[in-house]
Design a protein around this motif. Structure first.
Motif, mmCIF file in Angstrom:
data_model
loop_
_atom_site.group_PDB
_atom_site.id
_atom_site.type_symbol
_atom_site.label_atom_id
_atom_site.label_comp_id
_atom_site.label_asym_id
_atom_site.label_seq_id
_atom_site.Cartn_x
_atom_site.Cartn_y
_atom_site.Cartn_z
ATOM 1 N N ILE A 1 5.449 1.685 -13.937
ATOM 2 C CA ILE A 1 5.433 0.280 -14.311
ATOM 3 C C ILE A 1 4.003 -0.143 -14.616
ATOM 4 O O ILE A 1 3.067 0.204 -13.904
ATOM 5 N N LYS A 2 3.827 -0.925 -15.662
ATOM 6 C CA LYS A 2 2.498 -1.392 -16.015
ATOM 7 C C LYS A 2 2.037 -2.471 -15.038
ATOM 8 O O LYS A 2 2.799 -3.363 -14.672
ATOM 9 N N ILE A 3 0.808 -2.370 -14.634
ATOM 10 C CA ILE A 3 0.237 -3.349 -13.717
ATOM 11 C C ILE A 3 -0.493 -4.386 -14.564
ATOM 12 O O ILE A 3 -1.643 -4.205 -14.945
ATOM 13 N N ASN A 4 0.174 -5.468 -14.899
ATOM 14 C CA ASN A 4 -0.434 -6.464 -15.771
ATOM 15 C C ASN A 4 -0.274 -7.875 -15.231
ATOM 16 O O ASN A 4 -0.483 -8.845 -15.939
ATOM 17 N N LYS A 5 0.161 -7.990 -13.971
ATOM 18 C CA LYS A 5 0.382 -9.302 -13.394
ATOM 19 C C LYS A 5 -0.942 -9.963 -13.036
ATOM 20 O O LYS A 5 -1.826 -9.354 -12.460
ATOM 21 N N LYS A 6 -1.085 -11.240 -13.371
ATOM 22 C CA LYS A 6 -2.256 -12.022 -13.019
ATOM 23 C C LYS A 6 -1.873 -13.007 -11.923
ATOM 24 O O LYS A 6 -0.834 -13.653 -11.994
ATOM 25 N N VAL A 7 -2.684 -13.106 -10.908
ATOM 26 C CA VAL A 7 -2.423 -14.040 -9.821
ATOM 27 C C VAL A 7 -3.644 -14.917 -9.625
ATOM 28 O O VAL A 7 -4.774 -14.523 -9.916
ATOM 29 N N SER A 8 -3.394 -16.124 -9.144
ATOM 30 C CA SER A 8 -4.487 -17.084 -9.004
ATOM 31 C C SER A 8 -5.290 -16.848 -7.727
ATOM 32 O O SER A 8 -6.492 -17.088 -7.683
ATOM 33 N N ASP A 9 -4.622 -16.388 -6.675
ATOM 34 C CA ASP A 9 -5.300 -16.166 -5.405
ATOM 35 C C ASP A 9 -6.277 -15.002 -5.519
ATOM 36 O O ASP A 9 -5.930 -13.920 -5.976
ATOM 37 N N ALA A 10 -7.519 -15.209 -5.070
ATOM 38 C CA ALA A 10 -8.560 -14.184 -5.222
ATOM 39 C C ALA A 10 -8.221 -12.921 -4.451
ATOM 40 O O ALA A 10 -8.402 -11.807 -4.953
ATOM 41 N N LEU A 11 -7.708 -13.058 -3.227
ATOM 42 C CA LEU A 11 -7.357 -11.889 -2.444
ATOM 43 C C LEU A 11 -6.171 -11.170 -3.064
ATOM 44 O O LEU A 11 -6.138 -9.934 -3.133
ATOM 45 N N GLY A 12 -5.183 -11.935 -3.548
ATOM 46 C CA GLY A 12 -4.041 -11.322 -4.218
ATOM 47 C C GLY A 12 -4.470 -10.523 -5.428
ATOM 48 O O GLY A 12 -3.970 -9.424 -5.683
ATOM 49 N N GLN A 13 -5.415 -11.066 -6.200
ATOM 50 C CA GLN A 13 -5.904 -10.362 -7.373
ATOM 51 C C GLN A 13 -6.664 -9.100 -6.977
ATOM 52 O O GLN A 13 -6.576 -8.062 -7.653
ATOM 53 N N THR A 14 -7.378 -9.164 -5.851
ATOM 54 C CA THR A 14 -8.069 -7.977 -5.344
ATOM 55 C C THR A 14 -7.068 -6.864 -5.061
ATOM 56 O O THR A 14 -7.305 -5.691 -5.393
ATOM 57 N N LEU A 15 -5.926 -7.224 -4.469
ATOM 58 C CA LEU A 15 -4.905 -6.223 -4.166
ATOM 59 C C LEU A 15 -4.298 -5.658 -5.445
ATOM 60 O O LEU A 15 -4.048 -4.450 -5.542
ATOM 61 N N VAL A 16 -4.024 -6.533 -6.412
ATOM 62 C CA VAL A 16 -3.475 -6.060 -7.688
ATOM 63 C C VAL A 16 -4.429 -5.044 -8.317
ATOM 64 O O VAL A 16 -4.010 -3.999 -8.827
ATOM 65 N N ASN A 17 -5.709 -5.344 -8.263
ATOM 66 C CA ASN A 17 -6.704 -4.441 -8.854
ATOM 67 C C ASN A 17 -6.866 -3.145 -8.063
ATOM 68 O O ASN A 17 -7.435 -2.175 -8.573
ATOM 69 N N ARG B 254 -7.403 -14.084 6.887
ATOM 70 C CA ARG B 254 -7.396 -13.417 5.585
ATOM 71 C C ARG B 254 -6.898 -11.986 5.788
ATOM 72 O O ARG B 254 -7.590 -11.160 6.379
ATOM 73 N N HIS B 255 -5.685 -11.702 5.315
ATOM 74 C CA HIS B 255 -5.112 -10.384 5.544
ATOM 75 C C HIS B 255 -4.100 -10.039 4.461
ATOM 76 O O HIS B 255 -3.588 -10.925 3.747
ATOM 77 N N ILE B 256 -3.793 -8.758 4.334
ATOM 78 C CA ILE B 256 -2.907 -8.268 3.275
ATOM 79 C C ILE B 256 -1.492 -8.807 3.419
ATOM 80 O O ILE B 256 -0.854 -9.202 2.444
ATOM 81 N N ASP B 257 -0.989 -8.853 4.640
ATOM 82 C CA ASP B 257 0.382 -9.304 4.877
ATOM 83 C C ASP B 257 0.622 -10.716 4.348
ATOM 84 O O ASP B 257 1.738 -11.070 3.974
ATOM 85 N N GLY B 258 -0.440 -11.522 4.296
ATOM 86 C CA GLY B 258 -0.301 -12.904 3.862
ATOM 87 C C GLY B 258 -0.218 -13.096 2.360
ATOM 88 O O GLY B 258 0.125 -14.196 1.893
ATOM 89 N N VAL B 259 -0.518 -12.063 1.594
ATOM 90 C CA VAL B 259 -0.517 -12.216 0.126
ATOM 91 C C VAL B 259 0.303 -11.112 -0.562
ATOM 92 O O VAL B 259 0.064 -10.778 -1.718
ATOM 93 N N LEU B 260 1.286 -10.571 0.140
ATOM 94 C CA LEU B 260 2.099 -9.493 -0.432
ATOM 95 C C LEU B 260 2.903 -9.948 -1.646
ATOM 96 O O LEU B 260 3.312 -9.115 -2.459
ATOM 97 N N ASP B 261 3.134 -11.250 -1.773
ATOM 98 C CA ASP B 261 3.846 -11.759 -2.956
ATOM 99 C C ASP B 261 3.141 -11.360 -4.248
ATOM 100 O O ASP B 261 3.788 -11.195 -5.294
ATOM 101 N N ALA B 262 1.833 -11.202 -4.181
ATOM 102 C CA ALA B 262 1.064 -10.834 -5.368
ATOM 103 C C ALA B 262 1.424 -9.443 -5.866
ATOM 104 O O ALA B 262 1.131 -9.090 -7.019
#
Length: 334
Positions: free
Chosen positions: A87-103, A131-139
């Motif tokens: 799957i292509k990883i092309n999702k953009k998220v507004s939350d900075a930590l969420g975007q860090t995880l996507v990257n 600030r933790h990974i479990d809190g932004v898994l929606d990203a």
């Protein structure tokens, strides 16, 4: 880098076994060089005589000797073959930590996500941790109706591979495989002091100790939980330090840190368990903990294997450079 891709083998190759690879099983030698090629494929090539040693048919468990010639047939890495389907990883998220995880995603398919967790980032919340990974898994949903699920943990200060299940079915079999020790994890660490023997198994129960309103994990043969760690020195730096590979058989909290400190060779930067002795007095070496979840091997219910590696974090990469260590020279010592 994340997923380590094997080169395409488009013609027969003959590889000479080097002295440092003597006594290594053939299947492990093969996988160290071509990690994208699954165990099932290797077994088939051995059964059909396409992989040979000194012209003879051998089994996967055959132990190599220096100077032997290994025939490697034309074959395309299963990782390369799957790449187009991922799957292509092309999702953009507004939350900075969420975007860090996507990257930080190393691998993504219909069942599994593998991310490269930064050092210093907690997996779950707790006292004074917001600030933790479990809190932004929606990203990391990537089109799924449900967010991915945690199936194992890494310490806050440990970097590297963290695996997530994309649905309940995957979560069940991954949780089971972690519990039954069917998933193989390898960590890299820089330890302080002289470790002897150079390869071994630490079988030392550990448990939580509370002293003066503080909690600490310690070796506790009487009341502790079973904790087993396989270790091997990859490269020794005199008597001062070593690059070691660690393969935990169990997954207790702070297990690797406690086990290394219990031998008198704490992980560099781990003042909690090693005290002042846990810091190399060398210029240019970061004081952060040098413990990295380097690779993971998962066998799916259908028998297919997934092998993922993660590059060293920047502070460890810098230390490796300062100490003259080269990650490219690594060969699985187990």
């Amino acid at each position: 880098m994340g997923h380590e891709r094997s080169p395409k083998l488009t013609e027969v190759q003959i590889k000479t076994v080097e002295s440092q690879d003597a006594d290594i099983r053939l299947d492990r030698w093969f996988r160290a060089r071509y990690p994208g090629i699954g165990h099932g494929v290797i077994e088939k090539l051995l059964r059909t005589g396409q992989i040979r040693v000194d012209g003879r048919r051998v089994k996967a468990s055959f132990r190599l000797e220096a100077g032997q010639k290994v025939r490697i047939p034309p074959i395309q890495s299963t990782a390369c073959a799957k790449q187009a389907k991922q799957i292509k990883i092309n999702k953009k998220v507004s939350d900075a930590l969420g975007q860090t995880l996507v990257n930080s995603v190393l691998h993504l398919d219909e069942e599994i996500i593998v991310i490269d967790k930064p050092a210093g980032l907690a997996v779950q919340g707790g006292t004074n941790i917001s600030r933790h990974i479990d809190g932004v898994l929606d990203a990391l949903s990537f089109g799924k109706a449900q967010k991915p699920k945690l199936v194992h943990r890494l310490d806050k200060d440990t970097s590297g591979i963290l695996l997530l299940a994309r649905d309940r079915v995957a979560a069940r079999w991954l949780t089971r495989d972690f519990r039954e020790q069917a998933i193989v994890k390898t960590y890299w660490a820089l330890i302080v002091g002289e470790l002897r023997p150079v390869k071994g198994v630490i079988d030392a129960p550990i448990g939580k100790t509370i002293r003066e309103n503080s909690e600490k994990i310690t070796v506790n043969p009487k009341d502790g939980q079973t904790a087993i760690t396989h270790y091997a020195i990859v490269e020794q730096l005199g008597r001062k330090a070593s690059w070691v590979a660690l393969r935990p058989k169990t997954g207790r909290t702070h297990q690797l840190r406690v086990h290394m400190a219990s031998l008198g060779t704490p992980i560099h930067g781990d003042g909690k368990y090693g005290g002042a002795k846990a810091f190399l007095d060398l210029q240019g070496i970061s004081k952060k903990i040098h413990l990295h979840a380097r690779d993971i091997l998962v066998r799916r219910p259908n028998g297919k294997e997934l092998f993922i590696t993660a590059e060293l974090p920047s502070h460890m990469k810098s230390s490796w450079s300062q100490l003259g260590l080269d990650s490219k020279n690594y060969r699985d010592p187990f």
